[in-house]
Design a protein around this motif. Structure first.
Motif, PDB file in Angstrom:
ATOM      1  N   ALA A 184       1.792   4.240   5.889  1.00  0.00           N
ATOM      2  CA  ALA A 184       1.736   2.824   5.517  1.00  0.00           C
ATOM      3  C   ALA A 184       3.069   2.131   5.794  1.00  0.00           C
ATOM      4  CB  ALA A 184       1.339   2.679   4.050  1.00  0.00           C
ATOM      5  N   PHE A 185       4.185   2.813   5.496  1.00  0.00           N
ATOM      6  CA  PHE A 185       5.495   2.229   5.811  1.00  0.00           C
ATOM      7  C   PHE A 185       5.675   2.063   7.323  1.00  0.00           C
ATOM      8  CE2 PHE A 185       7.566   3.350   1.594  1.00  0.00           C
ATOM      9  CZ  PHE A 185       7.837   2.033   1.258  1.00  0.00           C
TER      10      PHE A 185
ATOM     11  N   LEU B  55       0.838  -1.202   0.000  1.00  0.00           N
ATOM     12  CA  LEU B  55       0.000   0.000   0.000  1.00  0.00           C
ATOM     13  C   LEU B  55       0.877   1.257   0.000  1.00  0.00           C
ATOM     14  CD1 LEU B  55      -2.864   1.100   0.045  1.00  0.00           C
ATOM     15  CD2 LEU B  55      -2.815   0.907   2.542  1.00  0.00           C
ATOM     16  N   ALA B  56       1.961   1.221   0.776  1.00  0.00           N
ATOM     17  CA  ALA B  56       2.896   2.354   0.790  1.00  0.00           C
ATOM     18  C   ALA B  56       3.475   2.599  -0.602  1.00  0.00           C
ATOM     19  CB  ALA B  56       4.022   2.101   1.793  1.00  0.00           C
ATOM     20  N   LEU B  57       3.792   1.534  -1.323  1.00  0.00           N
ATOM     21  CA  LEU B  57       4.351   1.682  -2.671  1.00  0.00           C
ATOM     22  C   LEU B  57       3.343   2.323  -3.619  1.00  0.00           C
ATOM     23  CD1 LEU B  57       6.274  -1.694  -3.032  1.00  0.00           C
ATOM     24  CD2 LEU B  57       7.241   0.579  -2.599  1.00  0.00           C
ATOM     25  N   VAL B  58       2.082   1.932  -3.499  1.00  0.00           N
ATOM     26  CA  VAL B  58       1.045   2.554  -4.335  1.00  0.00           C
ATOM     27  C   VAL B  58       0.978   4.047  -4.031  1.00  0.00           C
ATOM     28  CG1 VAL B  58      -1.434   2.666  -4.833  1.00  0.00           C
ATOM     29  CG2 VAL B  58      -0.323   0.446  -4.575  1.00  0.00           C
ATOM     30  N   HIS B  59       0.955   4.392  -2.770  1.00  0.00           N
ATOM     31  CA  HIS B  59       0.924   5.814  -2.391  1.00  0.00           C
ATOM     32  C   HIS B  59       2.171   6.541  -2.883  1.00  0.00           C
ATOM     33  CE1 HIS B  59      -2.693   5.401  -0.120  1.00  0.00           C
ATOM     34  NE2 HIS B  59      -2.149   4.716   0.882  1.00  0.00           N
ATOM     35  N   GLN B  60       3.322   5.908  -2.729  1.00  0.00           N
ATOM     36  CA  GLN B  60       4.579   6.537  -3.131  1.00  0.00           C
ATOM     37  C   GLN B  60       4.585   6.834  -4.629  1.00  0.00           C
ATOM     38  OE1 GLN B  60       8.089   4.458  -1.813  1.00  0.00           O
ATOM     39  NE2 GLN B  60       9.377   5.429  -3.337  1.00  0.00           N
ATOM     40  N   TYR B  61       4.170   5.883  -5.432  1.00  0.00           N
ATOM     41  CA  TYR B  61       4.170   6.072  -6.876  1.00  0.00           C
ATOM     42  C   TYR B  61       3.164   7.127  -7.323  1.00  0.00           C
ATOM     43  CZ  TYR B  61       7.023   1.833  -7.027  1.00  0.00           C
ATOM     44  OH  TYR B  61       8.013   0.910  -6.848  1.00  0.00           O
TER      45      TYR B  61
END
Length: 170
Positions: free
Chosen positions: A137-138, A121-127
């Protein structure tokens, strides 16, 4: 010797699925991705193969949270590293991101203690440049799985990227 907190020990000892067939497919995908890579070097064929096996695992056991997380991660990398997905129309990207978010929502509904789901989920937000949501999320992923090397690596990269170098090193 490694010391595990009680919550980690419980998560490690918990069976991710009661289906040996679903678990075998999941393990096949994890080994396949370790051998061939998931991210930048991953091809469309690799992603398609991984997604097919994960789809079978989920069909066999619809409550297999870890399979939903891994399928989301494969699609996250497709979304961000597959040239076709990157250059696709906004609606196609939104559709793929919707698939990712549905898989993560399902995984978290089944087991909210999976740190890798929060990392995905953090990766989706980051991108998508949602940095506050990324950090939250991280932090949750790290809280749940403080020894997971993927979480540590991705969280460290994010921290360095956002200028929190001491946190990144830590």
């Amino acid at each position: 010797k490694t010391e595990l907190v009680p919550e980690e020990r419980e998560r490690i000892e918990r069976q991710p699925t009661n289906s040996p067939e679903a678990y075998a497919l999941y393990l096949r995908v994890t080994a396949f991705l370790q051998e061939h890579g998931l991210g930048v070097g991953g091809s469309r064929e690799l992603h398609s193969t991984a997604l097919a096996f994960l789809g079978q695992a989920i069909e066999i056991d619809p409550d297999f949270a870890a399979a939903y997380v891994l399928r989301a991660r494969v699609n996250i990398y497709r979304l961000n590293f597959d040239p076709g997905a990157r250059e696709g129309f906004a609606s196609q990207r939104q559709e793929l991101e919707g698939i990712v978010l549905r898989d993560l929502e399902k995984a978290l509904a089944l087991d909210s203690s999976i740190g890798a789901a929060h990392m995905a989920l953090a990766l989706v937000h980051q991108y998508n440049w949602r940095l506050s949501d990324t950090r939250k999320a991280f932090e949750k992923a790290f809280e749940l799985s403080p020894n997971d090397p993927d979480i540590l690596s991705n969280y460290s990269s994010f921290s360095a990227y956002t200028g929190q170098h001491a946190k990144a090193i830590q």
